[in-house]
Design a protein around this motif. Structure first.
Motif: not given
Ligand SMILES: Cc1cc2nc3c(=O)[nH]c(=O)nc-3n(C[C@H](O)[C@H](O)[C@H](O)COP(=O)(O)O)c2cc1C
Length: 356
Positions: A214-241
């Motif tokens: 739904p619209a509204g999940w995430g936060a405007p600055l330090y827990a941005k939905l996209d930055s949380e996703l990026a951190a989670a996905l970059m933590s997977i072995n062998a992920v480079k981008g």
């Protein structure tokens, strides 16, 4: 070793090594009263399991999950949910060369540089066996977000991309590559067979689409939905981008090309495009959340590579043992799990702040 936990309200910790007796996850912060048994978790582990086709590692692991705590009479109690998966097919002698010399591109040197002591059997903690625990935790996350459907698939392997016009959702589960394009899947058989026979490996790109956010999940600055996703996905072995929406391609568009025009819709805006990948200002827009992940080629290869030994002397290493010729294939269920874990956390964070 610290930093084995992820998440804020819905938080999980993984534990275990490739050749230890077992590995697992502890999920804390799961709401009580949700229906959860092993049968809700096992199908996701079965998708990631090794040895299911000739295109993945031949290590044979049933990856059977046991819930040790946190449920009663098939429902979550709100207490920590402990998940355990036994390792049953270790062959530690295959890794004797990794004990004395560093695999370029793998974690061997970096672990020694940091800790000075490492479990080299099967890569120890740096092995992607650990991602089985993430997939189990991700299955628990899915019961927290039943409104969301998450689907990951490969869009590129060994530099060969799918034809977007040939995208067929039903095809994803019909071939061993999680590939939505039947013609590309046929080509990829030859690419992976060729890499394996040459003692080499290839990379891949995984795309993941989450609908129903739904619209509204995430936060405007330090827990941005996209930055949380990026951190989670970059933590997977062998992920480079990691890309969100159009990602790097957006840098080559003009403002009007990159806009996601809006019209009045039925209770919610009707978007005419989704270049943003469902996230604007760090907050979900109600559009599908689209991420793409680049995975490097497996670093453990049979082709000899120049390296150094633990003693600092020059050496050459050809990695024996059982390895995935393309780690991106089995990464697709791991990507889905990490996205589910982030979305479940964001749903609970949103509820905590807004009451909705
Ligand atoms: C599903 C999956 C399976 C993997 N299998 C292997 C493997 O068989 N051999 C290998 O050398 N690396 C494998 N990897 C990658 C390594 O775990 C990874 O390259 C290593 O931990 C170093 O970390 P980094 O690549 O993130 O820097 C796999 C990764 C994933 C996601």
């Amino acid at each position: 070793m610290s930093h084995n936990s992820f998440g804020r309200v819905f938080r999980f910790t993984t534990w275990g090594e490739s050749h230890g007796p077992a590995l697992g996850a502890v999920v804390d912060g799961c709401p009580p009263g949700l229906a959860l048994t092993e049968t809700d978790i096992q199908p996701f582990l079965d998708k990631r399991r090794p040895g299911t086709s000739r295109f993945t590692t031949q290590r044979r692991e049933p990856d059977a999950v046991r819930i040790l705590s946190g449920t009663f009479e098939g429902r979550t109690t709100g207490t920590p949910i402990s998940l355990m998966i036994e390792n049953v097919d270790q062959r530690s002698k295959d890794y004797s060369e990794v004990a004395v010399a560093y695999r370029p591109g793998h974690a061997d040197y970096a672990y020694d540089a940091k800790y000075g002591f490492r479990d080299y059997r099967g890569g120890g903690r740096s092995s992607a066996r650990e991602t089985a625990a993430r997939v189990a935790a991700g299955a628990v996350a899915r019961v927290v977000i039943p409104e969301v459907a998450i689907r990951a698939y490969l869009v590129e392997l060994g530099g060969d991309a799918i034809d977007p016009a040939a995208f067929d959702d039903a095809e994803i589960d019909r071939n061993p590559f999680f590939c939505p394009d039947a013609a590309a899947a046929a080509r990829w058989e030859a690419i992976v067979d060729g890499a394996r026979k040459a003692g080499s490996s290839v990379g891949a790109v995984v795309e993941c689409v989450s609908t129903g956010v739904p619209a509204g999940w995430g936060a405007p600055l330090y827990a941005k939905l996209d930055s949380e996703l990026a951190a989670a996905l970059m933590s997977i072995n062998a992920v480079k981008g990691v890309e969100i929406g159009d990602g790097f391609a957006a840098a080559r568009l003009t403002g009007e090309q990159n806009a996601d025009p809006m019209r009045p819709g039925d209770g919610a805006p009707a978007f005419l495009a989704n270049h943003a990948g469902g996230v604007a200002g760090g907050i979900s827009t109600g559009q599908p959340v689209v991420v793409r992940v680049a995975l490097k080629p497996t670093s453990s290869i049979l082709t000899p590579v120049e390296t150094i030994g633990r003693d600092g002397a020059s050496a050459e290493i050809a990695t024996k043992g059982r390895h995935d010729p393309c780690v991106g294939i089995r990464a697709a269920p791991v990507v889905e799990a990490m996205v589910a874990l982030v979305l479940a956390d964001q749903k609970l964070l949103h509820r905590a702040q807004t009451g909705r």
